[in-house]
Design an enzyme around this catalytic site. Structure first.
Site, PDB file in Angstrom:
ATOM      1  CB  SER A  10      -0.912   0.009   1.221  1.00 40.41           C
ATOM      2  OG  SER A  10      -0.122   0.081   2.412  1.00 40.41           O
ATOM      3  N   GLY A  11       2.090   1.154  -0.467  1.00 33.54           N
ATOM      4  CA  GLY A  11       2.922   2.343  -0.567  1.00 33.54           C
ATOM      5  C   GLY A  11       2.612   3.125  -1.826  1.00 33.54           C
ATOM      6  CB  CYS A  44      10.138  11.499   1.588  1.00 30.97           C
ATOM      7  SG  CYS A  44      10.707  10.386   0.286  1.00 30.97           S
ATOM      8  CB  THR A 107       6.174  -6.445  -1.105  1.00 28.01           C
ATOM      9  OG1 THR A 107       7.081  -6.932  -2.101  1.00 28.01           O
ATOM     10  CG2 THR A 107       4.895  -7.260  -1.166  1.00 28.01           C
ATOM     11  N   GLY A 237      19.956   2.288   4.525  1.00 25.31           N
ATOM     12  CA  GLY A 237      19.613   1.860   3.178  1.00 25.31           C
ATOM     13  C   GLY A 237      18.507   0.823   3.149  1.00 25.31           C
ATOM     14  N   GLY A 299      10.332   7.696  -4.387  1.00 28.41           N
ATOM     15  CA  GLY A 299       8.874   7.774  -4.437  1.00 28.41           C
ATOM     16  C   GLY A 299       8.359   8.118  -5.817  1.00 28.41           C
ATOM     17  CB  VAL A 329      15.731  17.381  -4.872  1.00 26.74           C
ATOM     18  CG1 VAL A 329      14.227  17.171  -4.737  1.00 26.74           C
ATOM     19  CG2 VAL A 329      16.145  18.746  -4.318  1.00 26.74           C
TER      20      VAL A 329
END
Length: 450
Positions: A10-11, A44, A107, A237, A299, A329
């Protein structure tokens, strides 16, 4: 019977896929399954949520009820996928079975935590979800000293946020610079110096060896030295989540991520799987700079991939996802830092002989008040003169400039053709009459001619 589409995750990729699938098909049955309790948010934004600059409710843009009511998309939160069967075309989750005609696997990734002593102690965190952010925020109420493991973009954003909250912050990094791999040391050093001026402490070239404490973290050991803390955060990471792709027998590439076709279909034993699509941080991309694989765990990339995967999964007019330059950025301290294409380190991995051009100027006309420092660095392949990368450190307005250079990379422009053909809009409050980007490319052309 209506087409059945199941989306796991669900990202940014998963929810973009769901919305894109609905746009392509008005009657498809669309089900999103996620272990997360929150959906449709950007990781983010978590550092600013921890600091309190943004509210958690502002970060989460929509809830499951919104998707059900406005888009007829069923979203199942806090639901673990227990099994996937590619032959029967079924997903089992939360004790129920969901048949599918098309499956989208989105996922994402998991923060890499080194297998060291004490990593599971209380008040040792990763930062990936809203829940992570809330837990960190709670622990900080009684903490003064914080250690952050990793000096990448998220680690530095956290460092600034925690320093603004009055915490004593130490960043530990195993490399010799901040923002390793995607930024060059001369550009990254400007950011480190700025943060040191704010009081953030850095420990460089020091792999984390252990986390110490009796039940709760009390210190972090790196390069043989103990650094006291009450909270420790790993920002080391992200690695692709491959449990479900492996269960489906999907092909995994050399970067330990899923190989995808331009349509975002997955492969199995070298053959395209027509009913399985992938998107987001678990996907291995094609580089727009040099032939070969790259990762683009951004993203913006996840949204683009999700839109393609969802549309194609629903049988829409075929869309494709092209090679990536991966522009990025970040606002870190008093500067914006941005990059695109290859850094010197990544270019070395490809075996490219690089020539660099660099220029310094202002973000506005020199006489207009409020102008801030602007440093632009542009990289080219010595053999072909093609622009292959760029980085910018600026007090403001880095995004538009890095997007300009990204277009040049994707268009395979040489330094000379960019300089000959490029134009910049000019207004004293927004730029110098000749933009610093052009001055950097001019410096690059001079060096290529030597």
């Amino acid at each position: 019977m209506s087409m059945r589409i199941v989306i796991i995750g669900s990202g940014a990729a998963g929810m973009s896929a769901a919305s894109s699938a609905r746009k392509a098909s008005k009657d498809a049955e669309i089900t999103v399954i996620t272990e997360d309790e929150d959906i449709a948010y950007s990781p983010c934004a978590i550092p600013w949520g921890i600091e309190g600059k943004t509210g958690w409710g502002d970060i989460v843009m929509h809830d499951p009820a919104f998707y059900k009511q406005t888009r007829d998309i069923e979203v199942l939160t806090k639901t673990k996928v227990e099994a996937v069967d590619g032959e029967k075309k079924e997903v089992t989750a939360g004790g129920k079975t969901y048949p599918y005609d098309s499956l989208v696997v989105a996922t994402g990734g998991t923060v890499f935590v080194p297998p060291i002593e004490g990593k599971d102690l209380e008040n040792v965190f990763v930062v990936r979800t809203v829940r992570d952010g809330k837990n960190i925020q709670k622990a900080l109420e009684t903490a003064k000293n914080v250690v952050i493991g990793g000096a990448g973009v998220i680690g530095l954003e956290l460092a600034v946020a925690l320093k603004e909250m009055g915490k004593d912050v130490t960043v530990i990094e195993m490399m010799d610079q901040v923002i390793p791999r995607i930024a060059d040391k001369d550009m990254a050093d400007m950011i480190q110096k700025d943060l040191e001026g704010m009081g953030v402490k850095f420990v460089m070239k020091a792999p984390i060896q252990a986390v110490k404490g009796e039940g709760k973290v009390s210190a972090v050991t790196a390069a043989g030295v103990d650094y006291p803390c009450e909270v420790m955060i790993f920002a080391t990471g992200v690695r692709a989540n491959l449990e479900i792709p492996k269960a489906l027998g999907l092909d995994i590439g050399q970067l330990n991520a899923v190989i995808a076709a331009p349509t975002m279909n997955a492969y199995r034993r070298g053959r395209l799987v027509p009913d399985v699509y992938v998107a987001g941080d678990l996907v291995q991309c094609e580089s727009a700079v040099m032939p070969g694989a790259t990762m683009s765990q951004l993203g913006s990339t996840a949204v683009r991939q999700g839109l393609v995967a969802g549309n194609n999964a629903a049988g829409g007019c075929k869309k494709i996802f092209g090679p990536v330059a991966s522009p990025w950025v970040s606002m870190v301290g008093n500067y914006q830092i941005a990059g695109t294409g290859l850094s010197l380190g990544l270019a070395s991995w490809y075996g490219i002989d690089v020539v660099c051009g660099k220029a310094t100027g202002l973000t506005r006309a020199r006489y207009y008040p409020g102008g801030k420092e602007l440093v632009v660095k542009v990289l080219a392949d010595r053999a072909t003169h093609r622009i292959i990368g760029a980085q910018i450190v600026a007090g403001e307005e880095a995004t538009g400039r890095i997007d300009w250079l990204t277009a040049a990379i994707i268009d395979k422009r040489t330094a000379e053709s960019f300089l000959a053909d490029s134009e910049n809009a000019y207004c004293p409050p927004t730029s110098m009459v000749r933009d610093v980007v052009l001055s950097a490319v001019e410096d690059l052309c001079c060096k290529l001619a030597q």
